[in-house]
Design an enzyme around this catalytic site. Structure first.
Site, PDB file in Angstrom:
ATOM      1  N   HIS A  28       5.613  -8.506  38.706  1.00 20.93           N
ATOM      2  CA  HIS A  28       5.168  -7.184  37.864  1.00 20.93           C
ATOM      3  C   HIS A  28       3.424  -7.423  38.098  1.00 20.93           C
ATOM      4  O   HIS A  28       2.812  -8.450  37.759  1.00 20.93           O
ATOM      5  CB  HIS A  28       5.268  -7.490  36.293  1.00 20.93           C
ATOM      6  CG  HIS A  28       6.883  -7.373  36.265  1.00 20.93           C
ATOM      7  ND1 HIS A  28       7.354  -7.762  35.157  1.00 20.93           N
ATOM      8  CD2 HIS A  28       7.773  -6.603  36.768  1.00 20.93           C
ATOM      9  CE1 HIS A  28       8.830  -7.765  35.144  1.00 20.93           C
ATOM     10  NE2 HIS A  28       9.058  -6.892  36.397  1.00 20.93           N
ATOM     11  N   SER A  37       6.543 -12.573  36.302  1.00 19.09           N
ATOM     12  CA  SER A  37       5.467 -11.528  35.725  1.00 19.09           C
ATOM     13  C   SER A  37       4.303 -12.020  35.219  1.00 19.09           C
ATOM     14  O   SER A  37       3.731 -12.886  36.201  1.00 19.09           O
ATOM     15  CB  SER A  37       6.102 -10.974  34.589  1.00 19.09           C
ATOM     16  OG  SER A  37       5.716  -9.654  33.830  1.00 19.09           O
ATOM     17  N   ASP A  68      12.725  -8.755  31.726  1.00 18.95           N
ATOM     18  CA  ASP A  68      13.201  -8.127  33.078  1.00 18.95           C
ATOM     19  C   ASP A  68      13.629  -9.562  33.584  1.00 18.95           C
ATOM     20  O   ASP A  68      12.956 -10.661  33.636  1.00 18.95           O
ATOM     21  CB  ASP A  68      12.061  -7.444  33.880  1.00 18.95           C
ATOM     22  CG  ASP A  68      12.579  -6.740  35.126  1.00 18.95           C
ATOM     23  OD1 ASP A  68      13.664  -6.309  35.160  1.00 18.95           O
ATOM     24  OD2 ASP A  68      11.795  -6.528  35.980  1.00 18.95           O
TER      25      ASP A  68
END
Ligand SMILES: C[S@@+](CC[C@H](N)C(=O)[O-])C[C@H]1O[C@@H](n2cnc3c(N)ncnc32)[C@H](O)[C@@H]1O
Lengths: 273, 204
Positions: B52, B25, B145
């Site tokens: 992400h 991310s 996540d």
């Protein structure tokens, strides 16, 4: 966690039970996301195993209806992927205008956002009055919601932006009235819409159409079921009819690849070859 | 880095690996470019990555990486079969999953941890399919996540690698994974790069 093989067995039995008892055929859906949704449902139903869930839905039709809400992914947006609608407006509508009347099939319409978007587009192009839109789905609750045409005010800002990017010609607010329950869309938009229960997995073609829009439904099917759906679209579409898919869906892996040609490749809009 | 234990654990497991899944991310672009730097077109395993990014920036991801890497890079298509020597990126706005027949499927289900694609969704479906033949790598990031996904990979017998939080641009994501349980390897970026390269050697 139970060993993986047990889960595979229980899943198959659940799918079979649903098919035999309720005639919804999930046998050829993409397994990974289906399994994910069943696991999610287990938590919501407070069931420890898929077998326990199966027992519930076998004896409580209302529990099945509730499960169906998890299994069908009833998520949608108005003018989702504005460039798709812009391409329809600029490259498909001019050709549709040459037909005396136009039939459109929105397959897997969910809660109706795609249907109202298309109706607005056709209205602005002067086509809505001579069009019939068939809006079909397997989830009766979604169809009821679609028929009501009330959408959450929370999303209206995004929808307005999408509408403008999609080549909208008026103020988006012309099409709805803000009320306590949400944005009530204009009744005239659905005057020529028929909402109906229809499954791409088990039902057959019901009408000839000039345009089929089926978006974000085929990703949930395996290749065999995708082919069945493409077969229905091919049969329903008139000579040189149009097919629009979701932004990540394609005919590439299908035996129907050669029977459609890309019209706007980037937007996944095809034409019957 | 203790290469002694790394070698022996890897040797015993590497030849059985069939795929690598990676999640990153905030700070992920830099980290990914570094760990992939040495990979060539002869890389045997498929590598599947969820990064992400804001939706509007993600679409050119594959192109950007392809310009800088020797390995084949592409966005994972629905129903496409996974192939070795290929680095796949998850498409913007869709979850990416792996099916039993080792092909991809996409889904528009709700975001998880405010993310779609979500690392957990990819990792959990991959763990289901590959079990011990999977390696999962979790890198820098500002949310949680991927933590559950790493735990599932481990639980189903796969190999897990978490970026050393001290080395991560944003440590939240690796920390969240380690909070759920130990990983097989906790390494800084150069160590992960070396490990990916090593995997290829031990398979030839
Ligand atoms: C993610 S929604 C897509 C909604 C809309 N087309 C869009 O793109 O915004 C998927 C829809 O497909 C429907 N569906 C699933 N299986 C189907 C089937 N066999 N036949 C028709 N519709 C189906 C679901 O009920 C759900 O409403």
């Amino acid at each position: 966690m139970a060993p993986d093989r047990d889960i595979e067995i229980e899943l198959r039995l659940l799918i079979e039970a649903i098919y035999l008892k309720y005639n919804y055929d999930f046998r050829d859906y993409s397994g990974a996301s289906f399994k994910r949704r069943v696991r999610h449902a287990l938590q919501q139903f407070n069931c420890n195993t898929i077998t326990a869930l199966q027992e519930r839905i076998m004896h409580e039709p209302s529990a099945f209806m509730q499960l169906l809400q998890y299994l069908t992914i009833p998520v949608s947006e108005m003018f989702r992927d504005p460039s798709y609608y812009l391409a329809l407006r600029q490259q498909v509508v001019p050709l549709l205008k040459t037909y005396p009347s136009v039939k459109v099939w929105v397959a897997g319409c969910s809660t109706g956002e795609e249907v109202y978007s298309l109706a607005i587009l056709l209205k602005e192009e002067g086509l809505l009055e001579r069009s019939i839109i068939y809006a079909t789905d397997i989830n009766p609750r979604s169809l009821e919601k679609a028929e009501r045409g009330i959408f959450s005010l929370e999303n209206i800002r995004t929808y307005t932006e999408n509408y403008q990017k999609a080549g909208g010609q008026r103020a988006f607010s012309d099409y709805y009235t803000a009320a306590y329950e949400g944005a009530l869309f204009d009744k005239s938009l659905r005057e020529n819409v028929t909402f109906a229960d229809h499954s791409l997995a088990t039902d057959s073609v019901f009408s000839e159409t000039q345009l089929v829009s089926c978006r974000n439904v085929l990703i949930y099917f395996n290749k065999a079921l995708q082919d069945r759906a493409f077969g229905l679209f091919h049969e329903s579409l008139c000579h040189r009819g149009f097919l629009g898919l979701g932004s990540k869906e394609s005919l590439d892996f299908s035996s129907y690849a050669k029977r459609f040609e890309p019209l706007v490749k980037s937007e996944r809009i095809f034409r019957k070859a | 880095m203790n290469t002694g234990t790394l070698d022996s654990l890897l040797l015993s497991r590497a030849s059985a690996l069939e795929a690598v899944v990676i999640g990153a991310s905030a700070g992920g672009v830099q980290a990914l470019l570094q760990i992939f730097a040495g990979l060539g077109a002869d890389y045997r395993l498929p590598i599947v990555t969820v990064l992400h990014l804001p939706d509007d920036r993600r679409s050119q991801l594959a192109e950007v990486f392809q310009q800088r890497l020797g390995v084949r890079v592409k966005e994972a298509d629905d129903k496409e079969s996974l192939q070795g020597g290929t680095l796949y990126f998850a498409a913007s706005g869709y979850h990416l999953l792996i099916e039993n027949d080792r092909s991809f499927s996409l889904s528009r289900e709700e975001p998880l941890h405010f993310s779609r694609p979500s690392i957990d969704v990819l990792f959990e479906s991959a763990a289901d399919v590959y079990g011990p033949a999977l390696m999962g790598v979790l890198l820098t990031g500002a949310n949680e996540d991927g933590a559950q996904g790493i735990a599932t990979i481990k639980q189903l017998g796969g190999l897990t690698v978490v970026q050393d939080p001290a080395d991560a641009q944003v440590p939240t994501m690796p920390e969240a994974a380690l909070a759920l349980g130990p990983a097989d390897f906790v390494l800084p970026i150069p160590g992960i790069q070396a490990l990916l390269a090593e995997l290829n050697k031990s398979q030839c």
